[in-house]
Design an enzyme around this catalytic site. Structure first.
Site, PDB file in Angstrom:
ATOM      1  CG  HIS A  63      33.479  40.157  45.261  1.00 17.28           C
ATOM      2  ND1 HIS A  63      32.607  40.160  44.203  1.00 17.28           N
ATOM      3  CD2 HIS A  63      34.606  39.552  44.803  1.00 17.28           C
ATOM      4  CE1 HIS A  63      33.179  39.592  43.160  1.00 17.28           C
ATOM      5  NE2 HIS A  63      34.393  39.220  43.507  1.00 17.28           N
ATOM      6  CE1 TYR A  72      32.672  37.867  40.034  1.00 15.04           C
ATOM      7  CE2 TYR A  72      31.681  35.740  40.477  1.00 15.04           C
ATOM      8  CZ  TYR A  72      32.709  36.627  40.649  1.00 15.04           C
ATOM      9  OH  TYR A  72      33.780  36.265  41.415  1.00 15.04           O
TER      10      TYR A  72
HETATM   11  N1  LIG Z   1      38.221  37.870  44.337  1.00  8.16           N
HETATM   12  C1  LIG Z   1      37.292  37.018  43.964  1.00  8.16           C
HETATM   13  O1  LIG Z   1      36.282  36.907  44.625  1.00  8.16           O
HETATM   14  C2  LIG Z   1      37.493  36.152  42.761  1.00  8.16           C
HETATM   15  C3  LIG Z   1      38.552  36.394  41.872  1.00  8.16           C
HETATM   16  C4  LIG Z   1      38.743  35.497  40.819  1.00  8.16           C
HETATM   17  C5  LIG Z   1      37.901  34.393  40.674  1.00  8.16           C
HETATM   18  N2  LIG Z   1      36.871  34.200  41.542  1.00  8.16           N
HETATM   19  C6  LIG Z   1      35.952  33.037  41.424  1.00  8.16           C
HETATM   20  O2  LIG Z   1      36.697  31.938  40.978  1.00  8.16           O
HETATM   21  C7  LIG Z   1      36.096  31.427  39.799  1.00  8.16           C
HETATM   22  C8  LIG Z   1      37.143  30.777  38.948  1.00  8.16           C
HETATM   23  O3  LIG Z   1      38.034  31.764  38.376  1.00  8.16           O
HETATM   24  P1  LIG Z   1      38.254  31.833  36.839  1.00  8.16           P
HETATM   25  O4  LIG Z   1      36.897  32.075  36.230  1.00  8.16           O
HETATM   26  O5  LIG Z   1      39.346  32.719  36.462  1.00  8.16           O
HETATM   27  O6  LIG Z   1      38.559  30.324  36.532  1.00  8.16           O
HETATM   28  P2  LIG Z   1      39.816  29.504  36.104  1.00  8.16           P
HETATM   29  O7  LIG Z   1      39.318  28.128  36.166  1.00  8.16           O
HETATM   30  O8  LIG Z   1      41.045  29.847  36.865  1.00  8.16           O
HETATM   31  O9  LIG Z   1      40.064  29.981  34.575  1.00  8.16           O
HETATM   32  C9  LIG Z   1      39.072  29.880  33.659  1.00  8.16           C
HETATM   33  C10 LIG Z   1      39.548  30.430  32.299  1.00  8.16           C
HETATM   34  O10 LIG Z   1      40.177  29.406  31.580  1.00  8.16           O
HETATM   35  C11 LIG Z   1      39.339  28.994  30.479  1.00  8.16           C
HETATM   36  N3  LIG Z   1      39.214  27.537  30.567  1.00  8.16           N
HETATM   37  C12 LIG Z   1      38.510  26.827  31.487  1.00  8.16           C
HETATM   38  N4  LIG Z   1      38.659  25.511  31.259  1.00  8.16           N
HETATM   39  C13 LIG Z   1      39.472  25.376  30.182  1.00  8.16           C
HETATM   40  C14 LIG Z   1      39.986  24.263  29.482  1.00  8.16           C
HETATM   41  N5  LIG Z   1      39.696  23.011  29.850  1.00  8.16           N
HETATM   42  N6  LIG Z   1      40.813  24.489  28.428  1.00  8.16           N
HETATM   43  C15 LIG Z   1      41.121  25.751  28.057  1.00  8.16           C
HETATM   44  N7  LIG Z   1      40.659  26.849  28.671  1.00  8.16           N
HETATM   45  C16 LIG Z   1      39.832  26.672  29.744  1.00  8.16           C
HETATM   46  C17 LIG Z   1      38.002  29.677  30.667  1.00  8.16           C
HETATM   47  O11 LIG Z   1      37.453  30.029  29.399  1.00  8.16           O
HETATM   48  P3  LIG Z   1      36.291  29.163  28.688  1.00  8.16           P
HETATM   49  O12 LIG Z   1      35.011  29.873  28.942  1.00  8.16           O
HETATM   50  O13 LIG Z   1      36.711  29.186  27.261  1.00  8.16           O
HETATM   51  O14 LIG Z   1      36.327  27.787  29.261  1.00  8.16           O
HETATM   52  C18 LIG Z   1      38.377  30.898  31.498  1.00  8.16           C
HETATM   53  O15 LIG Z   1      38.800  31.957  30.673  1.00  8.16           O
HETATM   54  C19 LIG Z   1      35.381  32.631  39.183  1.00  8.16           C
HETATM   55  O16 LIG Z   1      34.398  32.251  38.268  1.00  8.16           O
HETATM   56  C20 LIG Z   1      34.811  33.252  40.425  1.00  8.16           C
HETATM   57  O17 LIG Z   1      33.665  32.524  40.824  1.00  8.16           O
HETATM   58  C21 LIG Z   1      36.662  35.049  42.580  1.00  8.16           C
END
Ligand SMILES: NC(=O)c1ccc[n+]([C@@H]2O[C@H](COP(=O)([O-])OP(=O)(O)OC[C@H]3O[C@@H](n4cnc5c(N)ncnc54)[C@H](OP(=O)(O)O)[C@@H]3O)[C@@H](O)[C@H]2O)c1
Length: 328
Positions: free
Chosen positions: A122, A62
């Site tokens: 990962h 990341y």
């Molecule tokens: N295979 C893996 O290991 C893997 C895969 C995927 C995810 N992950 C982990 O899971 C975490 C969460 O996944 P994710 O980052 O996709 O998170 P998510 O919470 O599913 O989606 C976040 C997205 O939505 C937006 N967002 C967040 N809050 C919002 C709100 N209140 N209103 C409108 N838009 C909003 C964010 O942009 P803004 O910046 O504009 O808020 C971001 O683009 C990752 O950071 C990572 O740590 C791990």
């Protein structure tokens, strides 16, 4: 509505963790992915901790371990639960063990700490699981004896393993104390395929993909609905409706689709921590409030299950920003 953080025990790790976890990857990467500075990213992590979040999930790929390291300098090390990850190519063979240990050592340096609470492999695919359990895990368990990590975890790939085949095996193996799983309003199969096993084996769960693009960008939802109605997986009216998930927004329900999406996953039996990724301070606060709000009304949950309960693998967008890497 109270905004006081709530805490749960993360399966057999016994660690008390906040129900909201800060995801330091995804498209936002704490804001680094959307043009913000490292100083702003550090401030965001500190604000999250001030609001009661104690679980921070980062990864070598990341590029945010350094930010997390800077942010945690001002708090006692044992007040925060650091989860990070090593990504090892699937057919690495014997050198996979060395690579994982080198990644662990580098994470310790980047984070400026002498132990990782949850060290995860990962994006392990079903085909890569043999290497993970036979070659990498024994080497990491030796590092655990040296005190470099407390618990091992594994994260699934999302888009290339929508049936959770890898995690289905991992929860039975007794090695991985924590698994990271995809589950959301239009991809609900972890309810039957993962959570019964994690609960039976007391494996802690970190939830990913609660919102991603599909519930934060209306155009992404519209595109998904067009595809799903064209393939007859959903009724046509959903693609034609101007606000297809509008039924969730009402006085006793959610105020936005994003809020509904976080509330939907948070109260699912078997879910310990819901990760969310953001680089936006306002989203940080509203997401915590959503995750601390009551479950969606029963009628809305029933509608979501009736409409979308059969869908698999929808909205698990891989990141664009990390070429060659298919899971974040
Ligand atoms: N295979 C893996 O290991 C893997 C895969 C995927 C995810 N992950 C982990 O899971 C975490 C969460 O996944 P994710 O980052 O996709 O998170 P998510 O919470 O599913 O989606 C976040 C997205 O939505 C937006 N967002 C967040 N809050 C919002 C709100 N209140 N209103 C409108 N838009 C909003 C964010 O942009 P803004 O910046 O504009 O808020 C971001 O683009 C990752 O950071 C990572 O740590 C791990």
């Amino acid at each position: 509505m109270s905004n006081r953080m709530e805490y749960v025990t993360l399966g057999r790790t016994g660690i008390r963790v906040s129900v909201a976890g800060l995801g330091c990857g995804g498209f936002s990467r704490l804001g680094l992915g959307t043009g913000k500075s490292e100083t702003e990213a550090v401030a965001l992590v500190r604000e999250a901790m001030d609001l009661g979040i104690n679980l921070l999930d980062t990864a070598a790929v990341y590029g945010t371990e350094g930010v997390v390291g800077q942010a945690i300098k001002t708090v006692p090390r044992d007040s925060v639960v650091i989860a990070t990850k090593a990504w090892i190519p699937r057919r690495e063979g014997r050198s996979a063990a060395e690579r994982a240990v080198a990644s662990l050592d580098n994470s310790l340096r980047q984070l400026g700490t002498d132990y990782i609470d949850i060290f995860q492999l990962h994006g392990v695919s079903p085909g890569g699981y043999g290497q993970a359990i036979e070659i990498i895990a024994p080497a990491l368990l030796k590092e655990r004896e040296k005190g470099k990590l407390r618990h091992l975890g594994v994260t699934e790939t999302g888009s290339s393993d929508p049936d959770h085949a890898m995690v289905g095996r991992a929860v039975e193996d007794g090695i991985w104390d924590v698994v990271m799983v995809a589950f959301h309003m239009m991809h609900q199969n972890a309810r039957t395929k993962v959570f019964p096993g994690t609960m039976a084996n007391r494996v802690g769960t970190l939830l990913m993909f609660a919102v991603r693009n599909i519930f934060s960008r209306p155009e992404r939802l519209a595109a998904a609905l067009r595809e799903l109605t064209a393939s007859r997986q959903l009724p046509r009216w959903l693609a034609d409706a101007p606000n297809p998930l509008g039924f969730l927004i009402h006085k006793d329900g959610a105020s936005t689709v994003t809020e509904a999406a976080y509330r939907f996953v948070r109260h699912e039996p078997g879910v310990d921590v819901v990760l969310f990724g953001t680089g936006d301070r306002e989203h940080l606060r509203t997401n915590i409030a959503s995750l601390l709000a009551p479950p969606l009304p029963l009628a809305d949950r029933q509608t979501l299950t009736k409409l979308f309960g059969h869908l698999v693998g929808v909205g698990l967008d891989p990141p664009y920003s990390m070429p060659g890497f298919s899971s974040a």
